[in-house]
Design a protein around this motif. Sequence first.
Motif, PDB file in Angstrom:
ATOM      1  N   ARG A  62      62.332  79.745  58.342  1.00 47.56           N
ATOM      2  CA  ARG A  62      62.433  78.391  58.339  1.00 47.56           C
ATOM      3  C   ARG A  62      63.549  77.778  57.577  1.00 47.56           C
ATOM      4  NH1 ARG A  62      58.383  75.665  61.137  1.00 47.56           N
ATOM      5  NH2 ARG A  62      56.447  77.008  61.600  1.00 47.56           N
ATOM      6  N   SER A  63      64.119  76.728  57.856  1.00 45.81           N
ATOM      7  CA  SER A  63      65.210  76.115  57.264  1.00 45.81           C
ATOM      8  C   SER A  63      64.530  75.959  55.810  1.00 45.81           C
ATOM      9  CB  SER A  63      65.690  74.835  57.813  1.00 45.81           C
ATOM     10  OG  SER A  63      66.423  74.126  56.861  1.00 45.81           O
ATOM     11  N   ASN A  64      65.287  75.973  54.505  1.00 44.32           N
ATOM     12  CA  ASN A  64      64.886  75.504  53.330  1.00 44.32           C
ATOM     13  C   ASN A  64      65.266  74.029  52.823  1.00 44.32           C
ATOM     14  OD1 ASN A  64      67.489  75.859  53.128  1.00 44.32           O
ATOM     15  ND2 ASN A  64      67.377  77.344  51.422  1.00 44.32           N
ATOM     16  N   GLU A  65      65.614  73.314  54.003  1.00 41.31           N
ATOM     17  CA  GLU A  65      65.965  72.054  53.743  1.00 41.31           C
ATOM     18  C   GLU A  65      64.775  71.065  53.691  1.00 41.31           C
ATOM     19  OE1 GLU A  65      68.273  70.736  57.025  1.00 41.31           O
ATOM     20  OE2 GLU A  65      70.033  71.880  56.503  1.00 41.31           O
ATOM     21  N   PHE A  66      64.658  70.541  52.463  1.00 35.66           N
ATOM     22  CA  PHE A  66      63.629  69.272  52.117  1.00 35.66           C
ATOM     23  C   PHE A  66      63.990  67.897  52.312  1.00 35.66           C
ATOM     24  CE2 PHE A  66      62.484  73.559  50.624  1.00 35.66           C
ATOM     25  CZ  PHE A  66      61.095  73.673  50.378  1.00 35.66           C
ATOM     26  N   MET A  67      63.238  67.129  52.180  1.00 35.53           N
ATOM     27  CA  MET A  67      63.141  65.856  52.229  1.00 35.53           C
ATOM     28  C   MET A  67      64.205  65.183  51.264  1.00 35.53           C
ATOM     29  SD  MET A  67      60.505  62.793  52.356  1.00 35.53           S
ATOM     30  CE  MET A  67      60.214  62.380  50.533  1.00 35.53           C
ATOM     31  N   ILE A  68      65.043  64.249  51.422  1.00 37.03           N
ATOM     32  CA  ILE A  68      66.163  63.751  50.351  1.00 37.03           C
ATOM     33  C   ILE A  68      65.895  62.388  50.433  1.00 37.03           C
ATOM     34  CG2 ILE A  68      68.563  63.279  50.009  1.00 37.03           C
ATOM     35  CD1 ILE A  68      69.392  65.892  51.486  1.00 37.03           C
ATOM     36  N   ALA A  69      65.755  61.592  49.180  1.00 32.82           N
ATOM     37  CA  ALA A  69      65.510  60.306  49.302  1.00 32.82           C
ATOM     38  C   ALA A  69      66.017  59.638  48.053  1.00 32.82           C
ATOM     39  CB  ALA A  69      63.973  59.939  49.028  1.00 32.82           C
ATOM     40  N   THR A  70      66.198  58.375  47.976  1.00 32.44           N
ATOM     41  CA  THR A  70      66.674  57.632  46.910  1.00 32.44           C
ATOM     42  C   THR A  70      65.961  56.260  46.547  1.00 32.44           C
ATOM     43  OG1 THR A  70      68.278  56.214  48.300  1.00 32.44           O
ATOM     44  CG2 THR A  70      68.955  58.409  47.179  1.00 32.44           C
ATOM     45  N   ALA A 102      62.714  70.149  57.017  1.00 32.88           N
ATOM     46  CA  ALA A 102      62.367  70.955  58.357  1.00 32.88           C
ATOM     47  C   ALA A 102      61.027  71.213  58.780  1.00 32.88           C
ATOM     48  CB  ALA A 102      63.100  71.997  58.306  1.00 32.88           C
ATOM     49  N   CYS A 103      60.214  71.396  57.382  1.00 29.71           N
ATOM     50  CA  CYS A 103      58.730  71.441  57.526  1.00 29.71           C
ATOM     51  C   CYS A 103      58.010  70.131  57.805  1.00 29.71           C
ATOM     52  CB  CYS A 103      58.145  72.221  56.508  1.00 29.71           C
ATOM     53  SG  CYS A 103      56.460  72.566  56.411  1.00 29.71           S
ATOM     54  N   VAL A 104      57.427  69.875  58.727  1.00 28.64           N
ATOM     55  CA  VAL A 104      56.581  68.410  58.741  1.00 28.64           C
ATOM     56  C   VAL A 104      55.548  68.314  57.814  1.00 28.64           C
ATOM     57  CG1 VAL A 104      55.102  66.941  60.342  1.00 28.64           C
ATOM     58  CG2 VAL A 104      56.989  68.555  61.391  1.00 28.64           C
ATOM     59  N   ALA A 105      54.911  69.291  57.261  1.00 35.83           N
ATOM     60  CA  ALA A 105      54.061  69.038  56.369  1.00 35.83           C
ATOM     61  C   ALA A 105      54.717  68.626  55.081  1.00 35.83           C
ATOM     62  CB  ALA A 105      53.201  70.430  55.974  1.00 35.83           C
ATOM     63  N   ASN A 106      55.774  68.984  54.879  1.00 38.54           N
ATOM     64  CA  ASN A 106      56.211  68.407  53.538  1.00 38.54           C
ATOM     65  C   ASN A 106      57.083  66.872  53.508  1.00 38.54           C
ATOM     66  OD1 ASN A 106      56.110  70.543  52.054  1.00 38.54           O
ATOM     67  ND2 ASN A 106      57.905  71.703  52.835  1.00 38.54           N
ATOM     68  N   ASN A 107      56.901  66.452  54.673  1.00 45.16           N
ATOM     69  CA  ASN A 107      57.135  64.995  54.808  1.00 45.16           C
ATOM     70  C   ASN A 107      55.990  63.961  54.576  1.00 45.16           C
ATOM     71  OD1 ASN A 107      60.052  65.406  55.325  1.00 45.16           O
ATOM     72  ND2 ASN A 107      59.323  66.069  57.689  1.00 45.16           N
ATOM     73  N   CYS A 146      56.210  69.801  37.419  1.00 44.39           N
ATOM     74  CA  CYS A 146      56.489  70.544  38.785  1.00 44.39           C
ATOM     75  C   CYS A 146      58.066  70.443  39.131  1.00 44.39           C
ATOM     76  CB  CYS A 146      55.783  69.996  40.082  1.00 44.39           C
ATOM     77  SG  CYS A 146      53.910  69.917  39.621  1.00 44.39           S
ATOM     78  N   ALA A 147      58.774  71.473  38.998  1.00 42.66           N
ATOM     79  CA  ALA A 147      60.195  71.500  39.263  1.00 42.66           C
ATOM     80  C   ALA A 147      60.599  71.217  40.788  1.00 42.66           C
ATOM     81  CB  ALA A 147      60.802  72.846  38.783  1.00 42.66           C
ATOM     82  N   ASN A 148      59.921  71.371  41.811  1.00 37.43           N
ATOM     83  CA  ASN A 148      59.951  71.197  42.778  1.00 37.43           C
ATOM     84  C   ASN A 148      59.602  69.703  43.515  1.00 37.43           C
ATOM     85  OD1 ASN A 148      57.424  71.468  43.308  1.00 37.43           O
ATOM     86  ND2 ASN A 148      57.064  72.862  44.773  1.00 37.43           N
ATOM     87  N   TYR A 167      56.610  63.556  46.106  1.00 38.77           N
ATOM     88  CA  TYR A 167      57.212  64.479  47.025  1.00 38.77           C
ATOM     89  C   TYR A 167      57.862  65.754  46.743  1.00 38.77           C
ATOM     90  CZ  TYR A 167      61.962  62.534  46.886  1.00 38.77           C
ATOM     91  OH  TYR A 167      63.187  62.231  46.347  1.00 38.77           O
ATOM     92  N   LYS A 168      57.777  66.626  47.760  1.00 37.90           N
ATOM     93  CA  LYS A 168      58.465  67.975  47.594  1.00 37.90           C
ATOM     94  C   LYS A 168      60.019  67.811  48.050  1.00 37.90           C
ATOM     95  CE  LYS A 168      57.513  72.847  48.290  1.00 37.90           C
ATOM     96  NZ  LYS A 168      56.344  73.724  48.865  1.00 37.90           N
ATOM     97  N   PHE A 169      60.792  68.200  46.947  1.00 41.10           N
ATOM     98  CA  PHE A 169      62.194  68.222  47.398  1.00 41.10           C
ATOM     99  C   PHE A 169      62.873  69.406  47.340  1.00 41.10           C
ATOM    100  CE2 PHE A 169      62.466  68.297  42.884  1.00 41.10           C
ATOM    101  CZ  PHE A 169      63.803  68.750  42.495  1.00 41.10           C
ATOM    102  N   GLN A 170      62.392  70.265  46.942  1.00 39.50           N
ATOM    103  CA  GLN A 170      62.968  71.766  47.227  1.00 39.50           C
ATOM    104  C   GLN A 170      61.856  72.968  46.841  1.00 39.50           C
ATOM    105  OE1 GLN A 170      65.363  72.136  43.607  1.00 39.50           O
ATOM    106  NE2 GLN A 170      63.710  72.837  42.354  1.00 39.50           N
TER     107      GLN A 170
END
Length: 460
Positions: free
Chosen positions: A158-166, A201-206, A180-182, A457-460
């Motif tokens: 799967r893509s290793n792309e995670f959520m990006i937010a500000t 890319a992973c719905v669960a991480n959103n 937690c570094a991630n 949230y998980k970002f990496q």
Amino acid sequence: MASTIKVDNVQNQPGTNIINKCGTTITLGASSDTVALAAGATQTGFGRTGTVDWITTPKVTGDSPITAVSGNGYFLNTTAGTITVNLPAGAAGSIVSVADYAATWQTNNVTVTPNGAEKIGGTAGNVVLNTEGQSVTLVYVDAAQGWLNTMDSTSNVRSNEFMIATVCGACNTLATAPCCANTKIATFKGPGTFCVSKIGACVANNLVSYMVVAGGGGGGGSFGGGGGAGGYRELKSPSTPYTASPLDGYATPGNRITVMATGYPIAVGGAGAAGIHPGAGAGGSGGVSTFSTIPSAGGGGGAAESATGNAGGSGGGGSYPNQPGGAGNTPPVNPAQGFVGGQGGLGAPCKYVSGGGGGALEAGVAGTVPTGSGRGGVGTTTNISGSPTAYAGGGGGSGGTSPTTGGAASPCGTGGAGTNNPGNGLPGTINTGGAGGGGTSGTGGGAGGSGVVIIRYKFQ
């Protein structure tokens, strides 16, 4: 006697070989031909190649239980709940594969059930698949071992792309969690916006973790009740584990927030005003805090002299004589966001006692003579920010002159204590939803503490 036809080649009308024998090799058709069995015909002796035909329409929870067919592979989508797969009756060479469609098996698992008394891996019984991204291929070998796993992947490609937010807004921050570094932690101490520019890319991480705490109520003045704590709401997402409070609302699906690529306005409830003396004396209720569809109600203000406490996330304490505290969890949510305020006591001249404000985990304590005014209800502790922190404690009720005493603050330390004459009730702690303590004769209550919103949230 059976007839025998002996030929080297069988040709069609143009003279092209259909069957050709050369040495020990028999070739069916030419290189561009398709060899097909007639409808209803079967084949034996060829065996399988160890592969399956994948059904590309995912099976969902509503399809469960699924009766598998040998030779098929199934993509199983457990986003909405668990799935059961019933294996077919085993024959040597039977093969079935399953794969985690949405990378959600760690949240909602898959149960694989053998047919009758057949075995899986040498044991008669079900198998539970609960690893994110898992895929499994089972082949039936014999009665002794039954179905054996020949391929087991523990992560889909799967893509290793995670959520990006500000975040925006004064005093609001976004930082990597100290534990937690991630994981990122967005903290809102004032109004602002949580801006999601890209989802993972992973719905669960959103599916994000959050805590929404409203402003605490102010303590009442002039023998007033303690303020009620700001409403407390929390959800711990499986993708960002930590030690949550007992009020984790994940079990109620309506509490879950899976973010999209958009901005989420954040409201942070202000502190309830302190009850004053002279005057009406009642403490003000705290302000509402909000994240997306999750509001937390402000804590109810502590009662004025000879009055009832105000309702809210947690209720304000009541005053004398025997005035009830305000209702908590108003409006109602599940889990409850707070508790009722304590009742005031009967009292006597110079011994008037009032109730403590409700807290996130406990009702405010009633005032009694000669014990004194009630303490604030217990708040709660969570590690959502990366370290254990207390929130939403109730304020203590006011006390008359000796021998009664002012009610203590919530044991979690975020509410303010009530006071004896002279002096005002103590304020609740800012950005915790703590409530103010009640004031005594001729004095005012303490102001409530402002609220706070935290998103994890998980970002990496």
